[in-house]
Design a protein around this motif. Structure first.
Motif, PDB file in Angstrom:
ATOM      1  N   UNK A  46      39.207  39.979  37.601  1.00 17.42           N
ATOM      2  CA  UNK A  46      39.457  38.635  37.061  1.00 17.42           C
ATOM      3  C   UNK A  46      38.865  38.522  35.654  1.00 17.42           C
ATOM      4  N   UNK A  47      37.649  39.028  35.461  1.00 18.64           N
ATOM      5  CA  UNK A  47      37.026  39.013  34.135  1.00 18.64           C
ATOM      6  C   UNK A  47      37.878  39.795  33.136  1.00 18.64           C
ATOM      7  N   UNK A  48      38.394  40.926  33.551  1.00 17.98           N
ATOM      8  CA  UNK A  48      39.236  41.744  32.684  1.00 17.98           C
ATOM      9  C   UNK A  48      40.506  41.037  32.248  1.00 17.98           C
ATOM     10  N   UNK A  49      41.023  40.166  33.103  1.00 12.82           N
ATOM     11  CA  UNK A  49      42.235  39.409  32.764  1.00 12.82           C
ATOM     12  C   UNK A  49      42.037  38.536  31.527  1.00 12.82           C
ATOM     13  N   UNK A  50      40.800  38.134  31.268  1.00  9.92           N
ATOM     14  CA  UNK A  50      40.507  37.278  30.111  1.00  9.92           C
ATOM     15  C   UNK A  50      39.639  37.992  29.075  1.00  9.92           C
ATOM     16  N   UNK A  51      39.589  39.319  29.147  1.00  7.78           N
ATOM     17  CA  UNK A  51      38.891  40.094  28.137  1.00  7.78           C
ATOM     18  C   UNK A  51      37.381  40.011  28.187  1.00  7.78           C
ATOM     19  N   UNK A  52      36.827  39.786  29.357  1.00  7.11           N
ATOM     20  CA  UNK A  52      35.377  39.671  29.505  1.00  7.11           C
ATOM     21  C   UNK A  52      34.818  40.919  30.178  1.00  7.11           C
ATOM     22  N   UNK A  53      33.734  41.453  29.615  1.00  3.77           N
ATOM     23  CA  UNK A  53      32.948  42.474  30.303  1.00  3.77           C
ATOM     24  C   UNK A  53      31.797  41.717  30.950  1.00  3.77           C
ATOM     25  N   UNK A  54      31.828  41.539  32.273  1.00  2.31           N
ATOM     26  CA  UNK A  54      30.854  40.661  32.934  1.00  2.31           C
ATOM     27  C   UNK A  54      29.422  41.164  32.862  1.00  2.31           C
ATOM     28  N   UNK A  55      28.504  40.243  32.585  1.00  8.56           N
ATOM     29  CA  UNK A  55      27.068  40.495  32.615  1.00  8.56           C
ATOM     30  C   UNK A  55      26.585  39.988  33.976  1.00  8.56           C
ATOM     31  N   UNK A  56      26.470  40.911  34.948  1.00  9.29           N
ATOM     32  CA  UNK A  56      26.166  40.533  36.329  1.00  9.29           C
ATOM     33  C   UNK A  56      24.804  39.854  36.441  1.00  9.29           C
ATOM     34  N   UNK A  57      24.778  38.731  37.143  1.00  9.20           N
ATOM     35  CA  UNK A  57      23.566  37.974  37.401  1.00  9.20           C
ATOM     36  C   UNK A  57      23.194  38.007  38.878  1.00  9.20           C
ATOM     37  N   UNK A  58      24.201  37.998  39.747  1.00  7.42           N
ATOM     38  CA  UNK A  58      23.989  38.038  41.194  1.00  7.42           C
ATOM     39  C   UNK A  58      25.011  38.986  41.790  1.00  7.42           C
ATOM     40  N   UNK A  59      24.559  39.936  42.592  1.00  7.39           N
ATOM     41  CA  UNK A  59      25.469  40.873  43.246  1.00  7.39           C
ATOM     42  C   UNK A  59      25.033  40.995  44.705  1.00  7.39           C
ATOM     43  N   UNK A  60      25.464  40.034  45.508  1.00  6.28           N
ATOM     44  CA  UNK A  60      25.077  39.975  46.924  1.00  6.28           C
ATOM     45  C   UNK A  60      26.315  40.082  47.803  1.00  6.28           C
ATOM     46  N   UNK A  62      27.512  37.869  49.831  1.00  9.45           N
ATOM     47  CA  UNK A  62      28.248  36.612  49.950  1.00  9.45           C
ATOM     48  C   UNK A  62      28.773  36.093  48.616  1.00  9.45           C
ATOM     49  N   UNK A  63      28.116  36.438  47.507  1.00  9.63           N
ATOM     50  CA  UNK A  63      28.511  35.934  46.188  1.00  9.63           C
ATOM     51  C   UNK A  63      28.200  36.979  45.124  1.00  9.63           C
ATOM     52  N   UNK A  64      29.114  37.105  44.167  1.00 13.68           N
ATOM     53  CA  UNK A  64      28.883  37.921  42.970  1.00 13.68           C
ATOM     54  C   UNK A  64      29.087  36.979  41.794  1.00 13.68           C
ATOM     55  N   UNK A  65      28.162  37.006  40.859  1.00 16.69           N
ATOM     56  CA  UNK A  65      28.188  36.034  39.766  1.00 16.69           C
ATOM     57  C   UNK A  65      27.830  36.737  38.462  1.00 16.69           C
ATOM     58  N   UNK A  66      28.591  36.410  37.395  1.00 17.91           N
ATOM     59  CA  UNK A  66      28.354  37.038  36.100  1.00 17.91           C
ATOM     60  C   UNK A  66      28.537  36.035  34.974  1.00 17.91           C
ATOM     61  N   UNK A  67      27.847  36.290  33.864  1.00 20.53           N
ATOM     62  CA  UNK A  67      28.058  35.521  32.640  1.00 20.53           C
ATOM     63  C   UNK A  67      29.120  36.246  31.831  1.00 20.53           C
ATOM     64  N   UNK A  68      30.016  35.491  31.227  1.00 21.58           N
ATOM     65  CA  UNK A  68      31.079  36.062  30.407  1.00 21.58           C
ATOM     66  C   UNK A  68      31.114  35.368  29.058  1.00 21.58           C
ATOM     67  N   UNK A  69      31.450  36.132  28.030  1.00 16.46           N
ATOM     68  CA  UNK A  69      31.675  35.577  26.704  1.00 16.46           C
ATOM     69  C   UNK A  69      33.004  36.117  26.228  1.00 16.46           C
ATOM     70  N   UNK A  70      33.838  35.245  25.716  1.00 16.97           N
ATOM     71  CA  UNK A  70      35.131  35.652  25.210  1.00 16.97           C
ATOM     72  C   UNK A  70      35.374  34.947  23.893  1.00 16.97           C
ATOM     73  N   UNK A  71      35.842  35.645  22.917  1.00 18.99           N
ATOM     74  CA  UNK A  71      36.102  35.061  21.613  1.00 18.99           C
ATOM     75  C   UNK A  71      37.582  35.103  21.266  1.00 18.99           C
ATOM     76  N   UNK A  76      38.052  30.643  24.073  1.00 18.47           N
ATOM     77  CA  UNK A  76      36.893  31.058  23.291  1.00 18.47           C
ATOM     78  C   UNK A  76      35.656  30.345  23.827  1.00 18.47           C
ATOM     79  N   UNK A  77      34.686  31.101  24.245  1.00 21.44           N
ATOM     80  CA  UNK A  77      33.447  30.492  24.707  1.00 21.44           C
ATOM     81  C   UNK A  77      32.778  31.286  25.792  1.00 21.44           C
ATOM     82  N   UNK A  78      31.714  30.717  26.319  1.00 16.34           N
ATOM     83  CA  UNK A  78      30.938  31.319  27.397  1.00 16.34           C
ATOM     84  C   UNK A  78      31.256  30.601  28.690  1.00 16.34           C
ATOM     85  N   UNK A  79      31.230  31.377  29.764  1.00 17.27           N
ATOM     86  CA  UNK A  79      31.471  30.790  31.069  1.00 17.27           C
ATOM     87  C   UNK A  79      30.825  31.657  32.135  1.00 17.27           C
ATOM     88  N   UNK A  80      30.658  31.074  33.309  1.00 20.11           N
ATOM     89  CA  UNK A  80      30.145  31.789  34.470  1.00 20.11           C
ATOM     90  C   UNK A  80      31.330  32.055  35.378  1.00 20.11           C
TER      91      UNK A  80
END
Length: 150
Positions: A46-60, A62-71, A76-80
């Motif tokens: 999903x991150x790749x679909x919007x050109x984001x290389x995810x910065x993983x914050x949680x990898x469990x 039940x949930x996997x969570x990453x910070x993304x930045x796309x320009x 354009x902007x940051x998102x989780x």
């Protein structure tokens, strides 16, 4: 409250806190575009679909969570970006996270959280349903168009 539910609630609060620190307050335009079919797959896909290389914050389990930045483009902007093992886990996470305000793009077993403009832009690529958090935490949001927008 079960350990899984506590973990999901903690992850929701952490994602929203990280997002608020990254983005601050913002308001976007109301332009509507055709929404594509909702994306599916892993967090990385999903991150790749919007050109984001995810910065993983949680990898469990039940949930996997990453910070993304796309320009690029409209998002354009940051998102989780968070993905969930189950629909129920996602529903519980959203229920807790929305208390913190914010803008949410919701797909099946995934959520993207960011500024309104960023989330609207992501929707043009990822599909999904736009949702907004609690109005008391979203001054200037669509719940309160007469409020400040800064």
């Amino acid at each position: 409250m079960s350990m899984t539910r506590k973990r999901l609630a903690g992850a929701a609060a952490g994602a929203v806190a990280a997002l608020l620190a990254l983005t601050g307050c913002g308001a976007g335009d109301d332009a509507e575009t055709a929404v594509p079919r909702t994306a599916t797959g892993t967090l990385e896909h999903i991150a790749g679909e919007v050109g984001c290389k995810p910065d993983m914050q949680t990898d469990a389990d039940t949930i996997r969570q990453a910070l993304c930045t796309n320009k690029d483009g409209d998002f354009d902007g940051r998102f989780v970006l968070a993905t969930f093992a189950t629909d129920r886990g996602q529903a519980e996470w959203l229920e807790n996270a929305k208390d913190y305000g914010g803008y949410y793009l919701v797909g099946r077993k995934w959520v993207a959280i960011g500024k309104e403009k960023t989330v609207n832009g992501l929707q043009g690529t990822l599909g999904g349903e736009m949702q907004e958090g609690s109005e008391h935490m979203n001054p200037g949001g669509s719940h309160n168009r007469s409020g400040h927008s800064g």
